[in-house]
Design an enzyme around this catalytic site. Sequence first.
Site, PDB file in Angstrom:
ATOM      1  N   LYS A  31      39.183-104.739  54.343  1.00  0.00           N
ATOM      2  CA  LYS A  31      37.785-104.289  54.333  1.00  0.00           C
ATOM      3  C   LYS A  31      37.664-102.887  53.758  1.00  0.00           C
ATOM      4  O   LYS A  31      36.821-102.629  52.901  1.00  0.00           O
ATOM      5  CB  LYS A  31      37.250-104.326  55.771  1.00  0.00           C
ATOM      6  N   ASN A  32      38.519-101.975  54.199  1.00  0.00           N
ATOM      7  CA  ASN A  32      38.376-100.581  53.782  1.00  0.00           C
ATOM      8  C   ASN A  32      38.846-100.331  52.358  1.00  0.00           C
ATOM      9  O   ASN A  32      38.679 -99.236  51.833  1.00  0.00           O
ATOM     10  CB  ASN A  32      39.112 -99.646  54.754  1.00  0.00           C
ATOM     11  N   CYS A 125      27.080 -92.526  64.141  1.00  0.00           N
ATOM     12  CA  CYS A 125      27.200 -93.941  64.479  1.00  0.00           C
ATOM     13  C   CYS A 125      27.894 -94.024  65.827  1.00  0.00           C
ATOM     14  O   CYS A 125      28.191 -93.004  66.440  1.00  0.00           O
ATOM     15  CB  CYS A 125      27.954 -94.712  63.415  1.00  0.00           C
ATOM     16  N   ARG A 130      30.079 -88.262  62.534  1.00  0.00           N
ATOM     17  CA  ARG A 130      30.394 -88.659  61.165  1.00  0.00           C
ATOM     18  C   ARG A 130      29.552 -87.943  60.102  1.00  0.00           C
ATOM     19  O   ARG A 130      28.808 -88.581  59.341  1.00  0.00           O
ATOM     20  CB  ARG A 130      30.304 -90.180  61.013  1.00  0.00           C
ATOM     21  N   ASP A 314      41.848 -96.557  63.659  1.00  0.00           N
ATOM     22  CA  ASP A 314      41.296 -97.921  63.709  1.00  0.00           C
ATOM     23  C   ASP A 314      42.150 -98.878  64.541  1.00  0.00           C
ATOM     24  O   ASP A 314      41.766-100.033  64.744  1.00  0.00           O
ATOM     25  CB  ASP A 314      41.137 -98.483  62.287  1.00  0.00           C
ATOM     26  N   ARG A 406      31.843-107.307  61.573  1.00  0.00           N
ATOM     27  CA  ARG A 406      31.851-106.322  60.490  1.00  0.00           C
ATOM     28  C   ARG A 406      33.251-106.174  59.891  1.00  0.00           C
ATOM     29  O   ARG A 406      33.388-105.802  58.726  1.00  0.00           O
ATOM     30  CB  ARG A 406      31.379-104.946  60.995  1.00  0.00           C
TER      31      ARG A 406
HETATM   32  C1  UD1 Z   1      37.306 -94.408  56.889  1.00  0.00           C
HETATM   33  C2  UD1 Z   1      37.384 -95.867  57.317  1.00  0.00           C
HETATM   34  C3  UD1 Z   1      37.365 -95.972  58.834  1.00  0.00           C
HETATM   35  C4  UD1 Z   1      38.491 -95.123  59.413  1.00  0.00           C
HETATM   36  C5  UD1 Z   1      38.414 -93.691  58.876  1.00  0.00           C
HETATM   37  C6  UD1 Z   1      39.588 -92.818  59.315  1.00  0.00           C
HETATM   38  C7  UD1 Z   1      36.268 -97.072  55.531  1.00  0.00           C
HETATM   39  C8  UD1 Z   1      35.143 -97.965  55.158  1.00  0.00           C
HETATM   40  N1  UD1 Z   1      36.246 -96.585  56.781  1.00  0.00           N
HETATM   41  O1  UD1 Z   1      36.061 -93.897  57.364  1.00  0.00           O
HETATM   42  O2  UD1 Z   1      37.563 -97.341  59.192  1.00  0.00           O
HETATM   43  O3  UD1 Z   1      38.343 -95.089  60.819  1.00  0.00           O
HETATM   44  O4  UD1 Z   1      38.406 -93.710  57.439  1.00  0.00           O
HETATM   45  O5  UD1 Z   1      40.786 -93.402  58.949  1.00  0.00           O
HETATM   46  O6  UD1 Z   1      37.201 -96.846  54.768  1.00  0.00           O
HETATM   47  N2  UD1 Z   1      34.368 -85.889  58.442  1.00  0.00           N
HETATM   48  C9  UD1 Z   1      33.623 -84.736  58.379  1.00  0.00           C
HETATM   49  N3  UD1 Z   1      32.914 -84.483  57.246  1.00  0.00           N
HETATM   50  C10 UD1 Z   1      32.919 -85.351  56.185  1.00  0.00           C
HETATM   51  C11 UD1 Z   1      33.689 -86.527  56.260  1.00  0.00           C
HETATM   52  C12 UD1 Z   1      34.416 -86.780  57.402  1.00  0.00           C
HETATM   53  O7  UD1 Z   1      33.604 -83.939  59.322  1.00  0.00           O
HETATM   54  O8  UD1 Z   1      32.247 -85.050  55.186  1.00  0.00           O
HETATM   55  C13 UD1 Z   1      35.128 -86.202  59.690  1.00  0.00           C
HETATM   56  C14 UD1 Z   1      34.594 -87.466  60.347  1.00  0.00           C
HETATM   57  O9  UD1 Z   1      33.472 -87.188  61.175  1.00  0.00           O
HETATM   58  C15 UD1 Z   1      35.788 -87.926  61.140  1.00  0.00           C
HETATM   59  C16 UD1 Z   1      36.963 -87.533  60.227  1.00  0.00           C
HETATM   60  O10 UD1 Z   1      36.455 -86.526  59.340  1.00  0.00           O
HETATM   61  O11 UD1 Z   1      35.859 -87.197  62.332  1.00  0.00           O
HETATM   62  C17 UD1 Z   1      37.527 -88.695  59.425  1.00  0.00           C
HETATM   63  O12 UD1 Z   1      36.523 -89.256  58.654  1.00  0.00           O
HETATM   64  P1  UD1 Z   1      36.818 -90.010  57.268  1.00  0.00           P
HETATM   65  O13 UD1 Z   1      38.264 -89.950  56.939  1.00  0.00           O
HETATM   66  O14 UD1 Z   1      35.859 -89.488  56.255  1.00  0.00           O
HETATM   67  O15 UD1 Z   1      36.433 -91.497  57.633  1.00  0.00           O
HETATM   68  P2  UD1 Z   1      35.510 -92.496  56.838  1.00  0.00           P
HETATM   69  O16 UD1 Z   1      35.778 -92.400  55.375  1.00  0.00           O
HETATM   70  O17 UD1 Z   1      34.101 -92.379  57.302  1.00  0.00           O
END
Ligand code: UD1
Length: 430
Positions: A31-32, A125, A130, A314, A406
């Site tokens: 999925k990711n 969420c 996030r 995850d 999902r």
């Molecule tokens: C992706 C995965 C999700 C997984 C996560 C961490 C997909 C579709 N989803 O989510 O399943 O749990 O990686 O491995 O690929 N953060 C900030 N600012 C930002 C971006 C992130 O503070 O601009 C923080 C987030 O709130 C979180 C952490 O960084 O605490 C990790 O987030 P991130 O690696 O960006 O996860 P996703 O890409 O949303």
Amino acid sequence: MSLGGGVDWLESYHITGGKILEGDHTLNGAKNAVLPILAATIVSGRTSRIENCPNLSDVRTMGAILKEMGCKVLWEGDTISVDSSSVDTFVIPQHLMKEIRSSVFLMGPTLARCGQVNLSNPGGCAIGRRPIDIHLSALKRLGVEIHERDGYLECKTKGLVGNIIPLEFPSVGATENTMMAALMAEGETRILNGAKEPEIIDLQNYLRSCGADISGAGTDEIRIVGKNPLFETTYQVIPDRIEGGTILAAVAATGGQVVLKNAIPDHMEATLKILEEAGCNVIREPNRISLKAPNCLKGVKHVVTQPYPGFPTDMQSQVIALLVRSDGSSRITETIFENRFKYVEELNKMGAKIRLEGRTATVTGVNHLKGTRVSAQDLRGGASLVIAGLVAEGDTVVDQVYHIDRGYERLETVLSKLGAEITRRTSQII
Ligand code: UD1
């Protein structure tokens, strides 16, 4: 869940616990990996055939978004073809944006393709705040101007320009958005401290198959030379390491054995190590993983979620579900998301002994769990309730299955084939 016509439906899993799971399972596509790759298909303006796509609600929503943006999307078997030659808008449809957070991945590709993008801020969420500040500051460094009004983002560039982009945290989504935007930037972009997840490498491989000049994914520095012409491609996404870990945890919890086919053991190493520490016998082969559970699982010392190659956030909830009936106690610390322990209350309702202190859960193993009615609050937490239901005495009902849909393609079918007693039931809410 509303199916229209003013009628609400509730889908639940009904599980009778106590069956030992045995057999084999072939992993679906990740999925990711597939979500950012589908978003990236917008950039080329050609046809991308993406093979090994899992049939998940998030993937269907991403397909619907691409369609609303003018792409021709065709889904045949496990192949999704996206012809993005006729993209006619830079506005990400708000009603669909709300359905999947991953629609934020469309920022980078739409900027690369159209020079602008409008979207609503995805906001928080179930698992935490996030924010997308890291995405936004990376895009600004590529020459994007961003205006935010009432939760709506308007992003525009007079021309993307390559730059050195150090990320303050290796965010998966921010790394992917930056890679995709940089495809059409003038000159070279270097992303420092990018995420190293296998899904980032998969995105790079897809982009290379289109003709992009991009390298370094999986290392400390990703380098993109922009403005390479992009072509039609056929690309197969990697297997889902989280689906794999979930099935292994479910089988191990029941004391069973399983062969995972189409698996890449390297991608799952952190999870496999924890399963071994819990007493499972794990055999790694080039394309498969075999697991045999012990008679009684052992507690593990300390699991800490970390960016890849660390233990994946995850898998945190599924591993806790595995450990609730282990001999001894275990500690699990969540460092990635601040609100990822919601399901713990539900597990405790079933008789688990899990104590939460800040971001650390201490699990004291118990002999029995008791089936009861619980509710999924998010995707992976929902999967952990299913695992608990498989080992609980009596019947468990897990409500709000749409969270689980999902990220797992018909989880009940996979588990039934392995010998579980689990059915999906739909009831009408009046
Ligand atoms: C992706 C995965 C999700 C997984 C996560 C961490 C997909 C579709 N989803 O989510 O399943 O749990 O990686 O491995 O690929 N953060 C900030 N600012 C930002 C971006 C992130 O503070 O601009 C923080 C987030 O709130 C979180 C952490 O960084 O605490 C990790 O987030 P991130 O690696 O960006 O996860 P996703 O890409 O949303």
